[in-house]
Design an enzyme around this catalytic site. Structure first.
Site, PDB file in Angstrom:
ATOM      1  N   GLU A  94      -1.674  39.847  17.916  1.00  0.00           N
ATOM      2  CA  GLU A  94      -2.738  40.031  16.925  1.00  0.00           C
ATOM      3  C   GLU A  94      -2.202  39.786  15.518  1.00  0.00           C
ATOM      4  OE1 GLU A  94      -4.937  43.621  17.710  1.00  0.00           O
ATOM      5  OE2 GLU A  94      -5.374  42.974  19.746  1.00  0.00           O
ATOM      6  N   GLU A 106      -3.549  41.467  26.691  1.00  0.00           N
ATOM      7  CA  GLU A 106      -3.776  42.899  26.494  1.00  0.00           C
ATOM      8  C   GLU A 106      -5.166  43.260  26.974  1.00  0.00           C
ATOM      9  OE1 GLU A 106      -2.157  44.496  22.786  1.00  0.00           O
ATOM     10  OE2 GLU A 106      -3.894  45.823  22.763  1.00  0.00           O
TER      11      GLU A 106
HETATM   12  C1  GAL Z   1      -4.627  46.294  20.181  1.00  0.00           C
HETATM   13  C2  GAL Z   1      -3.184  46.152  19.707  1.00  0.00           C
HETATM   14  C3  GAL Z   1      -2.303  47.210  20.329  1.00  0.00           C
HETATM   15  C4  GAL Z   1      -2.954  48.546  20.162  1.00  0.00           C
HETATM   16  C5  GAL Z   1      -4.318  48.546  20.807  1.00  0.00           C
HETATM   17  C6  GAL Z   1      -5.024  49.887  20.697  1.00  0.00           C
HETATM   18  O1  GAL Z   1      -5.501  45.604  19.384  1.00  0.00           O
HETATM   19  O2  GAL Z   1      -2.667  44.890  20.038  1.00  0.00           O
HETATM   20  O3  GAL Z   1      -1.034  47.214  19.726  1.00  0.00           O
HETATM   21  O4  GAL Z   1      -3.074  48.768  18.800  1.00  0.00           O
HETATM   22  O5  GAL Z   1      -5.098  47.583  20.147  1.00  0.00           O
HETATM   23  O6  GAL Z   1      -6.367  49.756  21.068  1.00  0.00           O
END
Ligand code: GAL
Length: 811
Positions: free
Chosen positions: A416, A483
């Site tokens: 991100e 993710e």
């Molecule tokens: C994502 C991010 C992670 C964590 C997660 C929590 O956007 O890449 O590091 O922050 O959100 O929801």
């Protein structure tokens, strides 16, 4: 486990070629450091008086030793734990220093902004808190006593978006070799051609010489199987100036191919000789496997399609912060393995060297991630402030350190990344390819750039039709859920109405009204009841039915992975609860894990096991202590990988159900105290059973230690799970007793934890409240052998004692 350590440590014995000689030595510098957090000046000077400093061993994390306080500047990102400046000093004794000796010091990880001095001489500044680094000590080291000083400056916070810890939190090594040598990470082993019948192994070895004149050297490369047998060797003669590189090729017949289910390793032993005298020896564990990413077909490992059953994790381990002993890391990975997980993502930075060694030998595919952001900081004081000056050196160190691990199947260049441009992505990808052209590159939410090999999707890919639309426009691009999925659970807590993070408990950057705009884009999960069955739960805790979600549930996402060949699998957020990134004080974390901070699986662990593992299993939820709800219908949910399940309440069948695409079976069961039993069957044959019982009053403890013997090496750790049970040994799922621990004998308490995100008591105390019936204690051996007696007490409960053995280390 032994194998792992042969790979990591181990001196080099050359019996195979007729020598029995140790050349390169790798000595642990973990013990007997002096430490202070007091303000000091000139502590780098040899003459500085450190006699009143604390004595400790590293790995050490001083943040987790501190108090959780709302005013700590780490804030919700850093679990409200303290940072600061810390100094470490250590004496190193050197005997018989010869003119042709070389000495290096390696720090596997220091968080962060470290300055290192030897005998008052400044060796360097290293801002990155995650990548290993090395200094040449040779010119400054003398025979006898030498003084090492390390300043760690974590005074500016937040320095990360998660809990980072502070200090020398990984191992420190002293390497001794000769002045003609293989530099750190100086071997690169690849396998250009792999089949069941044969494999070609390409070995590229870098060499260095400190001599003025060129030298004729011989490089002997020996390949051993994981039983130690020599399977091939080759020798090259070479004229070495200051630096050189030798390429050798070896052919192996009937190689043992590496995969998550057959994590077979080989070891390359490199021997550098001048006039038959050994100058250096270097050991490189590697594996032989073929990784192919095929458009529209997916990921193939050794010609077999494979899905990434992956988890993203941060590196901290609850009560131990980021100073995670090998025993604890191994226990955590074993838990994931038993769940059927086959892939891990190092969110969002390089992990410890032991992590990759364990992934190699236990069988995990790794998406090895270098950075969170790039040139623009994401947390105010993070590495983004140093990126421009340091990224090339650090990225090179990272790629070279990890490139021989068969477990590492792809690189991730970021996560991100704020406002990145396509040109920036290209710079990073080109750099990676210049060092390792063999692996594919991805990026967490990097799909908008055109230079990565596999489109990485984070949370945005959890909305309906996003992956499908992307695929329609980019039919030749594979997708990985870098993710995906984000869901939340608190162990032992249940809520029968579906809960969306954005609507029901928005994160600090969200507004509840936003949900209206998203409502048609998220994957809906139906409520399990019309009225909430468990209305009195604080909204800081999340439901352990699969109904507390952000945008997509676990089951819907896994159905997508199975359906779309172009979607090669995912790395859910997260495997373990991690400290920090909570939604606000007084929570320490946000409960994204499927395993809590204490290492106890939540119900989602079993849901994943039912989707990912082939070992027959069945799991029933919720617990069955619902006094006051007699006659009220409680949804009983069952996860299984078998084809059908029959449910029984107090011996009475409630019917058999066949598993379908819903991936869970639900019975509405009018509550009656007693026992719920699930019998899972394949073709009418029972393959697994799970029972949940109503408990009586809390009475005593059940202790489940990870082992009962340790070595007296100041390193081994026992993890002891503590469960509250009734008179009949039945687990009490809502117990919340304060438990006290006493250790007699040669061991010390390393930490206590219960998984409750709202419990802000110290992780370093001798007592802990249990949370929903459970807590955990970690203790570590000292350097004395003997018996260790652990007593666990609580008022109104019968205490329990257990004895452990600490064995003498025979050297
Ligand atoms: C994502 C991010 C992670 C964590 C997660 C929590 O956007 O890449 O590091 O922050 O959100 O929801």
């Amino acid at each position: 486990m032994r194998l792992i350590f042969i790979h990591i440590v181990g001196l080099f014995f050359l019996s195979s070629i007729g020598f029995s000689q140790t050349v390169r030595e790798r000595i642990s510098l973990d013990f007997d450091w002096k430490f202070t957090k007091e303000e000091v000046s000139n502590a780098q000077e040899v003459a500085f008086d450190d006699s009143n400093w604390r004595v400790l061993n590293v790995p050490h994390d001083w943040s987790i030793e501190g108090e959780y306080r709302e005013e700590n500047p780490s804030g919700k990102s850093g679990a409200f734990l303290p940072g600061g400046i810390g100094w470490y000093r250590k004496e190193i004794q050197v005997a018989d220093k010869h003119a042709d000796d070389k000495y290096f010091i390696t720090f596997d990880g220091v968080y962060l902004n470290s300055d290192v001095w030897i005998n008052g001489h400044h060796l360097g500044f290293h801002p990155n808190g995650y990548i290993s680094f090395e200094y040449d000590l040779t010119p400054h080291l003398k025979e006898g006593k030498n003084t090492l000083a390390v300043k760690v400056d974590h005074s500016k916070l937040p320095s990360g978006r998660w809990y980072t810890g502070s200090g020398i939190y990984r191992h420190v090594w002293l390497t001794k070799t000769k002045n003609i040598y293989i530099p750190q990470s100086g071997t690169f082993v690849t396998t250009p051609q792999v089949s069941k019948a044969s494999a070609s192994v390409k070995i590229v070895t870098s060499l260095k010489s400190e001599l003025k004149a060129a030298k004729k050297i011989t490089l002997k490369s020996i390949v051993r199987s994981n039983t130690g047998e020599v399977v091939s060797e080759t020798t090259t003669k070479y004229k070495l100036q200051k630096t050189g590189e030798i390429t050798q090729n070896i052919q192996l017949e009937n190689p043992k191919l590496w995969s998550p289910t057959t994590p077979d390793m080989y070891t390359l032993e490199s021997v550098v000789m001048v006039d038959k005298i050994i100058k250096d020896t270097y050991s490189t564990p590697f594996g032989i496997r073929k990784v192919e990413w095929k458009n529209n077909e997916g990921l193939f490992l050794n010609d077999t399609p494979i899905l990434l059953k992956g988890l993203s994790n941060h590196q901290d381990a609850g009560a131990l912060g980021v100073a995670v002993p090998n025993d604890v890391l191994y226990h955590r990975l074993k838990l994931l393995k038993e769940m059927g997980c086959n892939a891990l993502r190092t969110a969002h930075h390089p992990f410890s060297p032991e992590f990759y060694a364990m992934c190699d030998t236990m069988g995990f595919m790794v998406m090895d991630e270098a950075f969170d952001g790039w040139w623009r900081p994401k947390a105010k004081f993070d590495y983004g402030n140093y990126f421009a000056d340091y990224w090339q050196k650090d990225l090179e160190g990272f790629l070279k350190r990890d490139r021989n691990h068969p477990s590492v199947i792809m690189w991730s260049i970021g996560n991100e990344v704020h406002k990145f441009t396509n040109e920036e992505q290209k710079i990073l990808v080109d750099f990676v390819k210049s060092i390792d052209p063999t692996r594919f590159v991805t990026q967490g939410r990097g799909y908008k750039g055109t230079h990565i090999d596999i489109a990485g999707f984070n949370g945005h890919g959890e909305f309906k039709n996003v992956l499908e639309d992307y695929h329609a426009k980019n039919p030749n691009q594979l997708i990985v859920g870098t993710e995906i999925t984000h869901t939340l659970q608190t162990r032992g807590i249940y809520r029968t109405q579906t809960w969306y993070r954005t609507k029901d408990n928005p994160a600090p950057w969200e507004k509840p009204e936003q949900f209206a705009k998203m409502e048609n884009k998220v994957y809906k999960i139906p409520n399990l009841s019309d009225e909430e069955v468990f209305p009195n739960i604080t909204n800081k805790y999340q439901s352990s039915y699969d109904n507390s979600i952000v945008r997509i549930g676990v089951r819907d996402d896994w159905n997508r992975v199975e359906k779309y060949d172009y979607y090669v699998g995912n790395f859910r957020w997260t495997g373990f609860d991690y400290l920090g990134e909570s939604f606000n004080w007084p929570a320490r974390t946000a409960n994204f894990g499927i395993i809590d901070l204490a290492g106890f699986p939540k119900d989602h662990y079993y849901l994943y096991q039912s989707l990912w593992s082939n070992e027959p299993m069945v799991h029933v939820l919720p617990h069955w202590n619902h006094q006051g709800k007699e006659g009220q219908k409680i949804p009983v949910v069952v996860y299984t990988n078998a084809s059908s399940v029959e449910l029984f309440l107090n011996g009475k069948s409630l019917g058999e159900k066949v598993m379908g695409k819903e991936r869970q079976l639900v019975w509405q069961v009018p509550y009656e105290k007693g026992e719920i039993k699930a019998i899972a069957r394949n073709k009418n044959k029972k393959v697994a059973e799970d029972i949940v019982r109503s408990s009586g009053e809390a009475y005593s403890f059940q202790l489940i230690p990870s082992k009962t013997e340790v070595y007296a090496n100041q390193t081994d750790v026992i993890r002891c799970e503590v469960n509250i049970i009734d008179k009949d040994g039945v687990f009490v799922p809502d117990a919340d007793h304060l438990v006290e621990f006493t250790l007699d004998g040669p061991a010390k308490i390393l930490g206590v934890e219960n998984g409750d995100i709202l419990d802000l008591s110290s992780n370093k105390a001798k007592f802990r409240k249990v949370f929903n019936g459970k807590c955990v204690l970690f203790f570590q051996s000292s350097d004395e052998a003997g018996l260790i007696k652990l007593t666990v007490k609580s008022t109104k409960l019968n205490s329990k004692t257990m004895t452990f053995k600490s064995l003498k280390v025979i050297r």
